[in-house]
Design a protein around this motif. Structure first.
Motif, PDB file in Angstrom:
ATOM      1  N   HIS A 153       8.708  -3.631  20.922  1.00  0.00           N
ATOM      2  CA  HIS A 153       9.230  -3.426  22.271  1.00  0.00           C
ATOM      3  C   HIS A 153       8.257  -2.637  23.141  1.00  0.00           C
ATOM      4  CE1 HIS A 153      13.767  -4.326  21.361  1.00  0.00           C
ATOM      5  NE2 HIS A 153      12.943  -5.169  20.749  1.00  0.00           N
ATOM      6  N   THR A 164      11.078   0.067  12.970  1.00  0.00           N
ATOM      7  CA  THR A 164       9.634  -0.191  12.882  1.00  0.00           C
ATOM      8  C   THR A 164       8.860   1.113  12.870  1.00  0.00           C
ATOM      9  OG1 THR A 164       9.835  -2.315  14.016  1.00  0.00           O
ATOM     10  CG2 THR A 164       7.662  -1.277  14.026  1.00  0.00           C
ATOM     11  N   CYS A 191      13.098  -4.185   5.537  1.00  0.00           N
ATOM     12  CA  CYS A 191      13.648  -5.398   6.146  1.00  0.00           C
ATOM     13  C   CYS A 191      13.940  -5.187   7.634  1.00  0.00           C
ATOM     14  CB  CYS A 191      14.922  -5.820   5.420  1.00  0.00           C
ATOM     15  SG  CYS A 191      14.674  -6.306   3.703  1.00  0.00           S
ATOM     16  N   GLY A 192      14.567  -4.067   7.944  1.00  0.00           N
ATOM     17  CA  GLY A 192      14.926  -3.808   9.329  1.00  0.00           C
ATOM     18  C   GLY A 192      13.739  -3.582  10.237  1.00  0.00           C
ATOM     19  N   SER A 198      13.674 -11.936   3.111  1.00  0.00           N
ATOM     20  CA  SER A 198      14.134 -12.774   4.226  1.00  0.00           C
ATOM     21  C   SER A 198      14.701 -14.093   3.704  1.00  0.00           C
ATOM     22  CB  SER A 198      12.967 -13.062   5.174  1.00  0.00           C
ATOM     23  OG  SER A 198      13.337 -14.038   6.136  1.00  0.00           O
ATOM     24  N   TYR A 257      21.416  -3.263   7.456  1.00  0.00           N
ATOM     25  CA  TYR A 257      20.455  -3.826   6.502  1.00  0.00           C
ATOM     26  C   TYR A 257      20.644  -3.300   5.078  1.00  0.00           C
ATOM     27  CZ  TYR A 257      18.069  -5.208  10.781  1.00  0.00           C
ATOM     28  OH  TYR A 257      17.754  -5.754  12.007  1.00  0.00           O
ATOM     29  N   SER A 267       7.374  -8.182  20.581  1.00  0.00           N
ATOM     30  CA  SER A 267       8.728  -8.617  20.228  1.00  0.00           C
ATOM     31  C   SER A 267       9.303  -7.766  19.097  1.00  0.00           C
ATOM     32  CB  SER A 267       8.714 -10.092  19.808  1.00  0.00           C
ATOM     33  OG  SER A 267       7.858 -10.287  18.685  1.00  0.00           O
ATOM     34  N   VAL A 268       8.436  -7.157  18.301  1.00  0.00           N
ATOM     35  CA  VAL A 268       8.875  -6.265  17.225  1.00  0.00           C
ATOM     36  C   VAL A 268       8.912  -4.824  17.707  1.00  0.00           C
ATOM     37  CG1 VAL A 268       8.308  -5.376  14.929  1.00  0.00           C
ATOM     38  CG2 VAL A 268       8.006  -7.806  15.434  1.00  0.00           C
ATOM     39  N   ASP A 298      11.198  -5.273  10.582  1.00  0.00           N
ATOM     40  CA  ASP A 298      10.721  -6.531  11.159  1.00  0.00           C
ATOM     41  C   ASP A 298      11.473  -6.909  12.424  1.00  0.00           C
ATOM     42  OD1 ASP A 298       8.896  -6.837   9.124  1.00  0.00           O
ATOM     43  OD2 ASP A 298      10.187  -8.141   7.922  1.00  0.00           O
ATOM     44  N   HIS A 299      12.578  -6.194  12.730  1.00  0.00           N
ATOM     45  CA  HIS A 299      13.444  -6.620  13.832  1.00  0.00           C
ATOM     46  C   HIS A 299      13.792  -5.508  14.816  1.00  0.00           C
ATOM     47  CE1 HIS A 299      14.098 -10.211  11.365  1.00  0.00           C
ATOM     48  NE2 HIS A 299      14.375  -9.400  10.359  1.00  0.00           N
ATOM     49  N   ASP A 300      13.848  -4.285  14.357  1.00  0.00           N
ATOM     50  CA  ASP A 300      14.358  -3.180  15.165  1.00  0.00           C
ATOM     51  C   ASP A 300      13.227  -2.204  15.474  1.00  0.00           C
ATOM     52  OD1 ASP A 300      15.511  -0.458  15.658  1.00  0.00           O
ATOM     53  OD2 ASP A 300      17.403  -1.512  15.393  1.00  0.00           O
TER      54      ASP A 300
END
Length: 475
Positions: free
Chosen positions: A106, A421, A412-413, A457, A450, A103-104, A415-417
């Motif tokens: 892909h 990553t 920070c980014g 968070s 970000y 999920s992080v 963790d999501h993109d």
């Protein structure tokens, strides 16, 4: 590559950097002797090293050690048989990006093999390196042989090292390599001669580390919920797999954080770990195999035997922590030491026998190949420590350095993109410098949302949550 002028070389210290330096120099045709002050018995086999080996001369021997992807790439090129042996002894083969869920990340993408590495605990790593050194032609390791001073001879206007004095004998050498670690006595010996002292830049260490090892049930290396290094208000968390299903978890705080000195107590340590989703996941997967081990007082130190462009001494070079000591939370020490070892090997392979030329060329090559990574490491730790101290005071950290907001936004980014990553993984793995990563247009585009976002968070724990969890009063 083979040295044009083979030398007789003494290496002071049989730690990881000392051993790999000695192996590389011996393979290049030099005659190398490693001297180490710890007991004379040979190290145990790697599988027994964690339980059966003590190293009084290495204070961080049982502290966590992370082998970065850059370390793995260099080792794969220089001594691939070491990596094969480590895996056979139970070292973890991991991909630092794909320790996180799909999920992080892909899923796997072309080029992700750059994040591969092998990890093991320090005693296991050092025992495997010792085995390699034992069978290396042209290399002798003498344990229980404490160096007590340098032997010098007059050569021009600067002292020239011609060997070392041990507790039992003198050993003559063309070159002495100081790999005696962060508490090396060698600069003191040089200063005692009364000549120009080595140039030393020192800043007081401001971090305290509270570490513990766990073993995962069934010896597995499962995927976790986040990166190896993550940040909370006033605390950073490092969690990574090691050999035989073991895992290291480190809580790093400011030395000025008096309330969190309670982290040396297992109950408080566990409570703080519970505030970190990454660390909490890992302790839920296994059981503790050590107590809480604190480590503090690690100054940032850089040393040079050049002053105003001129050697203060010849016949002597320093590598690893004896040359520069940095904050260990980024896990860069072993990698930087390896880069220095390769640099020294390459310089001696091409340089003439003139001692001044050796010193100059090693300094120049180190400035190009190693020093930029060192400075980036120091820059990060200065910012992070200042940020932690402002977290304690309850004020947001402000700096005129434009690179820090970019670095925090990337963390920070990541963790999501998936693009961020991998950008974060390249910097953390010592594969690319931040300016090069931030120059990428796609990274810039993904990073933009970000840059002015929250540092931590919004759904994560606060400083007050951390204090309350550990039984301390919130201000």
């Amino acid at each position: 590559m083979s040295a044009q002028h083979p030398l007789s070389i003494v290496v002071i210290g049989a730690g990881m950097t000392g051993l790999i330096t000695a192996v590389l120099l011996a393979r290049d045709g030099h005659q190398v002797t490693v001297l180490d002050r710890d007991k004379a018995e040979p190290p145990p086999a790697p599988e027994m090293a964690w339980h059966a080996w003590t190293r009084p001369g290495v204070s961080q021997f049982r502290q966590p050690h992370l082998m970065l992807p850059r370390w793995y790439q260099e080792m794969s090129r220089e001594v691939p048989e070491l990596l094969v042996g480590l895996v056979q002894e139970g070292a973890a083969q991991v991909n630092t990006v794909h320790l996180q869920p799909d999920s992080v990340t892909h899923g796997w993408q072309p080029g992700d093999e750059q994040f591969d590495t092998v990890t093991a605990r320090r005693p296991v790593l050092e025992a495997a390196l010792s085995q390699l050194a034992t069978v290396q032609a042209g290399l002798t390791v003498r344990r229980g042989s404490k160096v007590t001073g340098l032997l010098s001879a007059s050569r021009g206007d600067v002292p020239h090292v011609v060997g070392v004095q041990t507790s039992t004998t003198e050993l003559i050498a063309d070159l002495v390599v100081d790999a005696a670690g962060r508490r090396t006595p060698v600069p003191g010996w040089v200063r005692a001669w009364g000549g120009p002292a080595p140039v030393e830049t020192r800043s007081q260490g401001g971090f305290v580390y509270y570490s513990r090892h766990y073993r995962t049930a069934g010896g597995r290396t499962p995927v976790g919920p986040g990166p190896i290094l993550s940040h909370l208000p006033s605390m950073s968390v490092v969690a990574f797999p090691s050999d035989l299903g073991s895992r290291a978890i480190v809580l790093a705080v400011s030395a000025q954080d008096r309330p969190l000195r309670i982290l040396r107590e297992p109950r408080a340590w566990l409570a703080a770990v519970g505030c970190s989703p990454v660390a909490a996941h890992w302790i839920a997967q296994g059981e503790a195999i050590t107590g809480v081990t604190p480590m503090a007082g690690i100054d940032d130190v850089q040393r040079s035997y050049l002053r105003a462009g001129h050697p203060v001494i010849t016949g002597l070079v320093a590598v690893g922590d004896a040359c520069a000591t940095t904050d260990p939370s980024l896990g860069r020490g072993a990698t930087l030491g390896l880069l220095q070892a390769c640099t020294l090997r390459d310089v001696l392979s091409a340089a003439p026998r003139d001692p001044r030329e050796q010193i100059h060329r090693f300094a120049e090559a180190s400035a190009q190949r190693v020093a930029p990574w060192m400075e980036l490491t120091l820059q990060f730790t200065r910012h992070r420590l200042a940020e932690m101290n402002d977290d304690i005071a309850g004020s947001p950290y402000q700096t005129d350095d434009p690179t820090w907001p970019m670095s925090t936004a990337l963390a920070c980014g990541a963790d999501h993109d998936p693009v961020l990553t991998r950008a974060y993984g390249r910097i953390g793995g010592l594969l690319a410098a931040p300016p090069d990563v931030f120059a990428d247009p796609l990274t810039q585009q993904r990073l933009a949302p970000y840059v002015h976002g929250p540092r931590y968070s919004p759904s994560g724990p606060t400083r007050a949550d951390l204090l309350n969890a550990t039984g301390q009063e919130s201000p």
